[in-house]
Every structure is written in C-alpha cells, then in structure tokens.
Design an enzyme around this catalytic site. Structure first.
Site, mmCIF file in Angstrom:
data_model
loop_
_atom_site.group_PDB
_atom_site.id
_atom_site.type_symbol
_atom_site.label_atom_id
_atom_site.label_comp_id
_atom_site.label_asym_id
_atom_site.label_seq_id
_atom_site.Cartn_x
_atom_site.Cartn_y
_atom_site.Cartn_z
ATOM 1 N N LYS A 1 76.681 58.189 -24.527
ATOM 2 C CA LYS A 1 77.536 57.048 -24.827
ATOM 3 C C LYS A 1 76.631 55.832 -24.912
ATOM 4 C CE LYS A 1 81.113 59.162 -22.092
ATOM 5 N NZ LYS A 1 81.546 59.303 -20.723
ATOM 6 N N ASP B 1 74.309 55.035 -10.257
ATOM 7 C CA ASP B 1 75.658 55.190 -9.717
ATOM 8 C C ASP B 1 75.633 55.101 -8.200
ATOM 9 O OD1 ASP B 1 76.420 55.717 -12.325
ATOM 10 O OD2 ASP B 1 77.215 57.717 -11.912
ATOM 11 N N ASN C 1 74.358 55.767 -21.623
ATOM 12 C CA ASN C 1 74.783 56.716 -20.601
ATOM 13 C C ASN C 1 74.511 58.100 -21.171
ATOM 14 O OD1 ASN C 1 76.106 58.465 -18.887
ATOM 15 N ND2 ASN C 1 78.009 57.306 -18.828
#
Length: 146
Positions: free
Chosen positions: A15, A133, A8
């Site tokens: 991350k 997303d 991410n």
C-alpha cells in the site's frame, strides 16, 4: 512543499500514498495485492479517479523512478525492544529489523524487501524512515506491555 511517499509493504501486498507536506494533501494512493501470485491486483487513485487492473506482479519492485520524491516512510510491524520511535534507515536498522523477523515472520522480511525495492528505484537523495507498529507499546508500563 515536499513530496513524501508512505509505504506499507506486506508479504503479498503493498500500500502506498504520495503526500504533499506539510499540507498533508494526498496526491495519489494505491494498493498492490497478490504479489507473487499468477494474477495480481493493482489499484491506484489519482485526482479522485480509481483505476484498477489485474496483471501479473512477480515481486515488490513496482517503482522504477519518481524523481520528485524526497522521502519514504516504511511501516515495519515489529521493532521489538530495539525501537521505541521511528528511525532514519541505516544498515544497522535494517539488520535489527531482519533479526526481529522471527517475531513477525510474514511482515518484517516483506518490510525489508519493500525498503530495498524503493531504495534501489529512487534517487540517492531520497531519505527513508522506518515507522514501527510496536513503538506504541514502548510507551506502556512494563507490566502492561509484557
């Protein structure tokens, strides 16, 4: 077992998790914050032990080589109407994500930077997938997502 790296990449953070599949066992996970700032924060968790250090982190290029990684999943914030599901990354997908940057200016450019950093650092056999997303919104009725 196949080892998969999940990533991410944000505008100033990264991350990640390295996961054994199909058991979904997390081998390691980490967080890099304040990328591009004078002092960055790096946290990694291995075997339940959390290691944290502060050091300059000039850019998203934190991975040099991990020969055991077979695939990388990259979170992408905005796929617009172009992506209703995850896709194997190719030049067309990269271009479309870049073209959608005005819809997520802090995220999509960083998502591409993260992809390119991992593509450059990892062996050619490693597959890359964009996970959006906004794909969820494609499953809604038009009246609801508009």
């Amino acid at each position: 077992m196949v080892k998969v790296m999940a990533v991410n990449a944000g505008s100033s953070s990264l991350k990640f998790q390295l996961i054994n599949m199909p058991s979904e066992e997390v081998i390691t996970s980490g967080l890099v914050e304040r990328i591009g700032q004078e002092v960055g924060n790096f946290v990694i968790k291995v075997n339940g032990e959390k290691i944290q250090t502060q050091t300059p982190i000039p850019d998203h290029h934190i991975v040099e080589s991990l020969e055991e990684i077979d695939a990388v999943g990259h979170r992408v914030v905005h796929g617009g109407e172009d992506f209703d599901d995850s896709v194997v990354v190719d030049e067309e997908a990269v271009k479309k994500v870049a073209d959608l940057s005005e819809l997520a200016p802090l995220h999509n450019p960083a998502n591409i930077i993260g992809y390119k950093a991992f593509k450059e650092a990892l062996p050619d056999h490693v597959g890359h997938v964009f996970v959006f997303d906004t794909a969820f919104h494609q499953t809604l009725d038009k009246e609801r997502y508009l």
